[in-house]
Design a protein around this motif. Sequence first.
Motif, PDB file in Angstrom:
ATOM      1  N   LEU A 198      23.387  10.270 -20.519  1.00 53.03           N
ATOM      2  CA  LEU A 198      23.714  10.320 -19.100  1.00 53.03           C
ATOM      3  C   LEU A 198      25.218  10.151 -18.922  1.00 53.03           C
ATOM      4  O   LEU A 198      25.820   9.252 -19.510  1.00 53.03           O
ATOM      5  CB  LEU A 198      22.977   9.207 -18.355  1.00 53.03           C
ATOM      6  CG  LEU A 198      23.305   9.047 -16.864  1.00 53.03           C
ATOM      7  CD1 LEU A 198      22.771  10.232 -16.076  1.00 53.03           C
ATOM      8  CD2 LEU A 198      22.720   7.730 -16.335  1.00 53.03           C
ATOM      9  N   GLY A 199      25.819  11.017 -18.135  1.00 56.70           N
ATOM     10  CA  GLY A 199      27.249  10.897 -17.842  1.00 56.70           C
ATOM     11  C   GLY A 199      27.460  10.132 -16.550  1.00 56.70           C
ATOM     12  O   GLY A 199      26.757  10.363 -15.558  1.00 56.70           O
ATOM     13  N   ILE A 200      28.402   9.208 -16.550  1.00 56.42           N
ATOM     14  CA  ILE A 200      28.693   8.417 -15.348  1.00 56.42           C
ATOM     15  C   ILE A 200      30.195   8.359 -15.131  1.00 56.42           C
ATOM     16  O   ILE A 200      30.994   8.637 -16.027  1.00 56.42           O
ATOM     17  CB  ILE A 200      28.143   6.975 -15.461  1.00 56.42           C
ATOM     18  CG1 ILE A 200      28.781   6.246 -16.645  1.00 56.42           C
ATOM     19  CG2 ILE A 200      26.621   6.979 -15.554  1.00 56.42           C
ATOM     20  CD1 ILE A 200      28.497   4.759 -16.681  1.00 56.42           C
ATOM     21  N   GLU A 201      30.569   7.989 -13.914  1.00 53.14           N
ATOM     22  CA  GLU A 201      31.969   7.727 -13.613  1.00 53.14           C
ATOM     23  C   GLU A 201      32.285   6.321 -14.088  1.00 53.14           C
ATOM     24  O   GLU A 201      31.741   5.346 -13.575  1.00 53.14           O
ATOM     25  CB  GLU A 201      32.219   7.852 -12.109  1.00 53.14           C
ATOM     26  CG  GLU A 201      32.169   9.266 -11.579  1.00 53.14           C
ATOM     27  CD  GLU A 201      33.311  10.123 -12.104  1.00 53.14           C
ATOM     28  OE1 GLU A 201      34.418   9.572 -12.322  1.00 53.14           O
ATOM     29  OE2 GLU A 201      33.096  11.325 -12.328  1.00 53.14           O
ATOM     30  N   ALA A 202      33.130   6.216 -15.092  1.00 57.92           N
ATOM     31  CA  ALA A 202      33.425   4.898 -15.647  1.00 57.92           C
ATOM     32  C   ALA A 202      34.745   4.926 -16.409  1.00 57.92           C
ATOM     33  O   ALA A 202      35.206   5.979 -16.859  1.00 57.92           O
ATOM     34  CB  ALA A 202      32.297   4.449 -16.582  1.00 57.92           C
ATOM     35  N   GLY A 205      14.290  15.656 -17.404  1.00 59.00           N
ATOM     36  CA  GLY A 205      13.257  14.767 -16.896  1.00 59.00           C
ATOM     37  C   GLY A 205      13.656  13.305 -16.907  1.00 59.00           C
ATOM     38  O   GLY A 205      13.146  12.513 -16.113  1.00 59.00           O
ATOM     39  N   SER A 206      14.563  12.929 -17.808  1.00 55.85           N
ATOM     40  CA  SER A 206      14.955  11.520 -17.900  1.00 55.85           C
ATOM     41  C   SER A 206      16.428  11.275 -17.618  1.00 55.85           C
ATOM     42  O   SER A 206      16.846  10.130 -17.450  1.00 55.85           O
ATOM     43  CB  SER A 206      14.620  10.980 -19.293  1.00 55.85           C
ATOM     44  OG  SER A 206      15.261  11.751 -20.291  1.00 55.85           O
ATOM     45  N   LEU A 207      17.230  12.341 -17.568  1.00 54.68           N
ATOM     46  CA  LEU A 207      18.653  12.215 -17.265  1.00 54.68           C
ATOM     47  C   LEU A 207      19.007  13.102 -16.082  1.00 54.68           C
ATOM     48  O   LEU A 207      18.209  13.955 -15.682  1.00 54.68           O
ATOM     49  CB  LEU A 207      19.505  12.644 -18.473  1.00 54.68           C
ATOM     50  CG  LEU A 207      19.191  12.005 -19.831  1.00 54.68           C
ATOM     51  CD1 LEU A 207      20.036  12.658 -20.918  1.00 54.68           C
ATOM     52  CD2 LEU A 207      19.415  10.508 -19.791  1.00 54.68           C
ATOM     53  N   VAL A 208      20.163  12.899 -15.525  1.00 55.39           N
ATOM     54  CA  VAL A 208      20.681  13.779 -14.474  1.00 55.39           C
ATOM     55  C   VAL A 208      22.051  14.279 -14.923  1.00 55.39           C
ATOM     56  O   VAL A 208      22.710  13.672 -15.763  1.00 55.39           O
ATOM     57  CB  VAL A 208      20.793  13.055 -13.117  1.00 55.39           C
ATOM     58  CG1 VAL A 208      19.423  12.636 -12.614  1.00 55.39           C
ATOM     59  CG2 VAL A 208      21.725  11.849 -13.201  1.00 55.39           C
TER      60      VAL A 208
END
Length: 356
Positions: free
Chosen positions: A208-212, A162-165
């Motif tokens: 949350l996982g991101i490209e970084a 609900g709060s992360l993807v």
Amino acid sequence: MKIFLIYGGRSAERDISVLSAFSIQNELYYERHVMVPIFIDQAGTWFKGEERTAPFASSEEMVLSKEGRGQVVSPAVLQEEDAVAIPCLHGPYGEDGTIQGLLEVLGIPYVGCGVLASACGMDKIVTKYLFQQVGLPQLPFVPITKWEWDNYPTSVYGKCEGSLVYPMFVKPANLGSSVGISKANDRDELTAAINLAFQFDSRIVIELGIEAREVECAVLGHEDIHTSVVGELGKEKGFYDYDEKYINNDVKLIIPAPISEEISQKIRQYAKEAFEVIDGSGLARCDFFLTANDEIYINEVNTFPGFTKFSMYPKLWEVTGLQYHDLIENLIELAIKRFKQKNALHQTRSDVSEGE
């Protein structure tokens, strides 16, 4: 001066602790110090080795036991005049304020952060709340307890999705060196990642996982705080686990990181603020994410980061201009300074004369 080098420990990071201690003892100024190895095994038993005026030849020799070299001792063995302890312990029962509290009670100067900073820095959930309070940028996260997962798994899925993807990273709240950390790309992987993380802690954090890019900055000091150049973990893939970091040594360190001076200064300032908000002293390594759009997110603070020959913390200072052996000496001096300052404070009301 007698240097008690404490290593091993009960946590899942004990093997890294031995490797870090091996590197540290290689770089001590033996013309100034005598080193006393103190090995803590997995059961929590303390073993004292003979005083040394030269380093061990291998890390394997440093694993003390009843069967080999080593005498079973109590922590009280550390109570000697003109001695400093280096608690080279990673993870729970060492980096989390527990050994620091013991050393405080015993009245021994020690290298690194104090009880509060160590406890806060070890707990990823607590540090995230502290970072929120001072406005440090960080990624969205969801804290989960084992009780909540066992009794209300549907609610946990709802909180996360609900709060992360996806992708999400699942981490034990009180562990480091990528132990128990997994990347989840869907619900099935999230379930497996949560179950794995709960094998190491009763509280976990899902981010949350991101490209970084992953960049890191070293901090050194007590009241006068210094930051190093910024380094980068050069990665051929998105996530490196424990074996790839420490056993296979697959991670390439890029120092200094190829970033602009403006971004470097921002990261260094954030590292200083993070160190201050946890009441840091001595040392810490602050880890950040840097996106393609130059967005900076603080990830975590390590209050006793890896000190192996290929670890980021000592290499950051080496490039900044402080060699490994001088770094160790600096940390010992900071430990003594903090100890003297604390001892100069009034401990009871009777210490304070009337009119003060």
